[in-house]
Design a protein around this motif. Structure first.
Motif, PDB file in Angstrom:
ATOM      1  N   THR A 205      45.253 -35.268  40.601  1.00  0.00           N
ATOM      2  CA  THR A 205      44.354 -34.317  41.258  1.00  0.00           C
ATOM      3  C   THR A 205      44.724 -34.102  42.726  1.00  0.00           C
ATOM      4  O   THR A 205      43.975 -33.466  43.465  1.00  0.00           O
ATOM      5  CB  THR A 205      42.891 -34.805  41.180  1.00  0.00           C
ATOM      6  OG1 THR A 205      42.802 -36.103  41.791  1.00  0.00           O
ATOM      7  CG2 THR A 205      42.418 -34.892  39.739  1.00  0.00           C
ATOM      8  N   SER A 284      37.548 -30.169  44.779  1.00  0.00           N
ATOM      9  CA  SER A 284      37.748 -31.557  45.168  1.00  0.00           C
ATOM     10  C   SER A 284      38.462 -32.311  44.051  1.00  0.00           C
ATOM     11  O   SER A 284      38.513 -31.868  42.903  1.00  0.00           O
ATOM     12  CB  SER A 284      36.396 -32.226  45.452  1.00  0.00           C
ATOM     13  OG  SER A 284      35.675 -32.413  44.242  1.00  0.00           O
ATOM     14  N   ASP A 285      39.012 -33.473  44.406  1.00  0.00           N
ATOM     15  CA  ASP A 285      39.719 -34.271  43.407  1.00  0.00           C
ATOM     16  C   ASP A 285      38.801 -34.650  42.250  1.00  0.00           C
ATOM     17  O   ASP A 285      39.200 -34.580  41.080  1.00  0.00           O
ATOM     18  CB  ASP A 285      40.282 -35.542  44.052  1.00  0.00           C
ATOM     19  CG  ASP A 285      41.451 -35.245  44.988  1.00  0.00           C
ATOM     20  OD1 ASP A 285      41.833 -34.070  45.107  1.00  0.00           O
ATOM     21  OD2 ASP A 285      41.965 -36.198  45.605  1.00  0.00           O
ATOM     22  N   GLY A 286      37.587 -35.071  42.555  1.00  0.00           N
ATOM     23  CA  GLY A 286      36.655 -35.479  41.506  1.00  0.00           C
ATOM     24  C   GLY A 286      36.261 -34.328  40.605  1.00  0.00           C
ATOM     25  O   GLY A 286      36.165 -34.485  39.381  1.00  0.00           O
ATOM     26  N   THR A 287      36.012 -33.159  41.202  1.00  0.00           N
ATOM     27  CA  THR A 287      35.648 -31.987  40.405  1.00  0.00           C
ATOM     28  C   THR A 287      36.778 -31.603  39.465  1.00  0.00           C
ATOM     29  O   THR A 287      36.564 -31.341  38.277  1.00  0.00           O
ATOM     30  CB  THR A 287      35.303 -30.801  41.320  1.00  0.00           C
ATOM     31  OG1 THR A 287      34.188 -31.157  42.147  1.00  0.00           O
ATOM     32  CG2 THR A 287      34.952 -29.566  40.500  1.00  0.00           C
ATOM     33  N   ARG A 289      39.216 -33.482  38.354  1.00  0.00           N
ATOM     34  CA  ARG A 289      39.426 -34.501  37.320  1.00  0.00           C
ATOM     35  C   ARG A 289      38.390 -34.367  36.217  1.00  0.00           C
ATOM     36  O   ARG A 289      38.712 -34.507  35.032  1.00  0.00           O
ATOM     37  CB  ARG A 289      39.366 -35.902  37.925  1.00  0.00           C
ATOM     38  CG  ARG A 289      39.699 -36.984  36.895  1.00  0.00           C
ATOM     39  CD  ARG A 289      39.888 -38.326  37.546  1.00  0.00           C
ATOM     40  NE  ARG A 289      40.279 -39.342  36.590  1.00  0.00           N
ATOM     41  CZ  ARG A 289      41.523 -39.564  36.172  1.00  0.00           C
ATOM     42  NH1 ARG A 289      42.512 -38.833  36.640  1.00  0.00           N
ATOM     43  NH2 ARG A 289      41.791 -40.513  35.299  1.00  0.00           N
ATOM     44  N   TYR A 290      37.156 -34.071  36.576  1.00  0.00           N
ATOM     45  CA  TYR A 290      36.126 -33.924  35.547  1.00  0.00           C
ATOM     46  C   TYR A 290      36.441 -32.730  34.645  1.00  0.00           C
ATOM     47  O   TYR A 290      36.280 -32.800  33.422  1.00  0.00           O
ATOM     48  CB  TYR A 290      34.748 -33.745  36.193  1.00  0.00           C
ATOM     49  CG  TYR A 290      33.623 -33.771  35.188  1.00  0.00           C
ATOM     50  CD1 TYR A 290      33.052 -34.975  34.792  1.00  0.00           C
ATOM     51  CD2 TYR A 290      33.144 -32.599  34.613  1.00  0.00           C
ATOM     52  CE1 TYR A 290      32.036 -35.008  33.851  1.00  0.00           C
ATOM     53  CE2 TYR A 290      32.133 -32.624  33.673  1.00  0.00           C
ATOM     54  CZ  TYR A 290      31.581 -33.833  33.300  1.00  0.00           C
ATOM     55  OH  TYR A 290      30.590 -33.866  32.361  1.00  0.00           O
ATOM     56  N   GLU A 312      37.355 -42.688  34.950  1.00  0.00           N
ATOM     57  CA  GLU A 312      36.407 -42.584  36.061  1.00  0.00           C
ATOM     58  C   GLU A 312      37.074 -42.484  37.424  1.00  0.00           C
ATOM     59  O   GLU A 312      36.393 -42.237  38.440  1.00  0.00           O
ATOM     60  CB  GLU A 312      35.469 -43.791  36.056  1.00  0.00           C
ATOM     61  CG  GLU A 312      36.089 -45.114  36.498  1.00  0.00           C
ATOM     62  CD  GLU A 312      36.923 -45.812  35.438  1.00  0.00           C
ATOM     63  OE1 GLU A 312      37.513 -46.863  35.742  1.00  0.00           O
ATOM     64  OE2 GLU A 312      36.963 -45.311  34.299  1.00  0.00           O
ATOM     65  N   SER A 314      38.548 -41.288  40.741  1.00  0.00           N
ATOM     66  CA  SER A 314      38.265 -40.136  41.623  1.00  0.00           C
ATOM     67  C   SER A 314      36.888 -39.523  41.404  1.00  0.00           C
ATOM     68  O   SER A 314      36.514 -38.586  42.117  1.00  0.00           O
ATOM     69  CB  SER A 314      39.322 -39.018  41.466  1.00  0.00           C
ATOM     70  OG  SER A 314      40.615 -39.493  41.750  1.00  0.00           O
ATOM     71  N   LEU A 315      36.131 -40.019  40.438  1.00  0.00           N
ATOM     72  CA  LEU A 315      34.819 -39.429  40.171  1.00  0.00           C
ATOM     73  C   LEU A 315      33.743 -40.063  41.046  1.00  0.00           C
ATOM     74  O   LEU A 315      33.705 -41.284  41.222  1.00  0.00           O
ATOM     75  CB  LEU A 315      34.429 -39.608  38.700  1.00  0.00           C
ATOM     76  CG  LEU A 315      35.296 -38.910  37.648  1.00  0.00           C
ATOM     77  CD1 LEU A 315      34.655 -39.076  36.275  1.00  0.00           C
ATOM     78  CD2 LEU A 315      35.505 -37.448  37.973  1.00  0.00           C
ATOM     79  N   HIS A 316      32.861 -39.221  41.588  1.00  0.00           N
ATOM     80  CA  HIS A 316      31.691 -39.716  42.311  1.00  0.00           C
ATOM     81  C   HIS A 316      30.760 -40.388  41.309  1.00  0.00           C
ATOM     82  O   HIS A 316      30.738 -40.068  40.120  1.00  0.00           O
ATOM     83  CB  HIS A 316      30.994 -38.548  43.000  1.00  0.00           C
ATOM     84  CG  HIS A 316      29.868 -38.971  43.903  1.00  0.00           C
ATOM     85  ND1 HIS A 316      28.571 -39.166  43.443  1.00  0.00           N
ATOM     86  CD2 HIS A 316      29.855 -39.239  45.228  1.00  0.00           C
ATOM     87  CE1 HIS A 316      27.808 -39.523  44.450  1.00  0.00           C
ATOM     88  NE2 HIS A 316      28.553 -39.587  45.543  1.00  0.00           N
ATOM     89  N   LEU A 319      28.803 -38.529  38.661  1.00  0.00           N
ATOM     90  CA  LEU A 319      29.474 -37.929  37.502  1.00  0.00           C
ATOM     91  C   LEU A 319      29.675 -38.912  36.353  1.00  0.00           C
ATOM     92  O   LEU A 319      30.148 -38.516  35.281  1.00  0.00           O
ATOM     93  CB  LEU A 319      30.833 -37.355  37.920  1.00  0.00           C
ATOM     94  CG  LEU A 319      30.814 -36.165  38.876  1.00  0.00           C
ATOM     95  CD1 LEU A 319      32.243 -35.747  39.225  1.00  0.00           C
ATOM     96  CD2 LEU A 319      30.069 -34.986  38.248  1.00  0.00           C
TER      97      LEU A 319
END
Length: 380
Positions: A205, A284-287, A289-290, A312, A314-316, A319
């Protein structure tokens, strides 16, 4: 469905036979052997594509991946009253992998070659293989067996044996060499099953991640391992897959948000309060990745088995619950193995089979007192 996974002699795994469910969560502390289990599963997939020997070579060869401890631990070693030391070996050096389900099973045994003076003496050899019916290998259930360069198949009509070949090279598996619609139909089916397994452990990501780059869009029923075809995979879900589940999955994680793909196969996200959609490069990286995980798990053509390594990352924390719901939803149509060290995700997946790994004298074992499923290895 795969109900049993067996690994012996691979890295920190001396001998492990595990039960698998439609959704299995493998967890444990850092260094407990989660990565070894993941790599062993991926190595099994490589057998089906004829790449197992090359995969082992990339890991440093068989000598670098074999179990480094003693063949057996004595009671004194386990009690700590005697130092760990080599014992008299009763069996050959072997790296063995296998799996079984209600219908059939397969196992492979790799070992060291005899020294010949060749530059390729470090290449492992396939010593034995077996394909059988049911969950446990025995004399009556075996369908195909290979020992050294020879392989034979049992006729279904009268139970007699027919020779397939005596010329298998040390690196050729019966799964690939003998798979054909005639006598090798069982191996052909097994090969196609194993090749269809999906592994996701490299969904980058970062700024230069493949998922952020422009790519030519083609029909993509399954997300690639690096996520570079994300936009095409999302559009394929929208057109022939479960578009409603995709929309619900995104809205569940990002309240009021939606995603789409334009004519140039560029992914964008719309969020409440913004006058324009956000380009995939802005996410964002987390977004990102999801969304990658959603594309993989909502595939219109789900694989028989999907293995996710630390999804999981990079996920906040917010999430984790949506990810758990997504995993439970996907497990209705494909068998999923999740390797994770996130306790929050493990707790959220309380409906799945939980396997906790730990180290004991350098060996990966399962925590608790769960009884291992029955398992027999093919003989050389």
């Amino acid at each position: 469905m795969i109900s049993t996974l067996a690994i012996s002699g691979y890295r920190s795994i001396r001998n492990l036979v595990l039960p698998l469910a439609p959704l299995t969560i493998v967890t444990g502390a850092n260094g407990s052997g989660k990565s070894s289990l993941y790599r062993a599963l991926r190595l099994l997939r490589d057998v089906g594509s004829g790449a197992a020997i090359a995969s082992l070579a990339r890991e440093g060869g068989l000598q670098s991946t074999m179990w480094a401890g003693p063949e057996q631990f004595s009671r004194e070693m386990l009690a700590g009253t005697q130092p760990v030391q080599g014992t008299l070996r009763s069996g050959p050096v072997a790296l063995r992998l296998g799996f079984a389900g209600p219908d059939d099973g397969y196992a492979i045994d790799l070992g060291l070659p005899r020294p010949s003076g060749s530059r390729f003496d470090r290449d492992p050899e396939i010593k034995a293989e077996a394909l059988w019916t049911g969950e446990v290998l025995d004399r009556m259930s075996v369908l195909v067996e290979r020992r050294g360069p020879s392989a034979r198949v049992r006729r279904i009509d009268d139970g007699s044996w027919r020779e397939l070949t005596r010329e298998l090279s040390p690196g050729d598996s019966v799964v690939t060499r003998c798979a054909d619609p005639g006598d090798g139909l069982e191996m052909l089916r097994l090969r196609d099953r194993m090749r269809g397994w999906r592994f996701y452990d490299d969904l980058r990501t970062d700024r230069d991640a493949p998922a952020r780059l422009t790519a030519v869009g083609t029909f993509t029923p399954r997300l690639g391992s690096d996520g570079g075809d994300l936009a095409a995979a999302i559009q394929t879900i929208i057109e022939i897959g479960d578009a409603d589940s995709l929309a619900d999955t995104i809205a569940d994680a990002f309240s009021g948000a939606s995603i789409g793909v334009d004519e140039e196969f560029t992914l964008h996200m719309r969020q409440p309060g913004l006058l324009r959609p956000l380009h995939v490069r802005e996410l964002s990286d987390g977004t990102l990745r999801y969304i990658l995980l959603a594309a993989a798990l909502l595939s219109p053509r789900p694989p028989e088995l999907m293995v996710l390594n630390e999804p999981e990352a990079s996920l906040h924390g917010d999430l984790i619950e949506p990810l758990a719901r997504l995993l439970r939803h996907a497990a209705r149509t494909t068998q999923i193995v999740v390797v994770s060290h996130s306790q929050a995700l493990v707790d959220a997946l309380d409906e799945g089979q939980r396997i906790t790994l730990e180290k004991r004298l350098g060996e990966t074992v399962t925590g608790g007192s769960d009884v291992m499923p029955r398992w027999n290895w093919p003989s050389r």
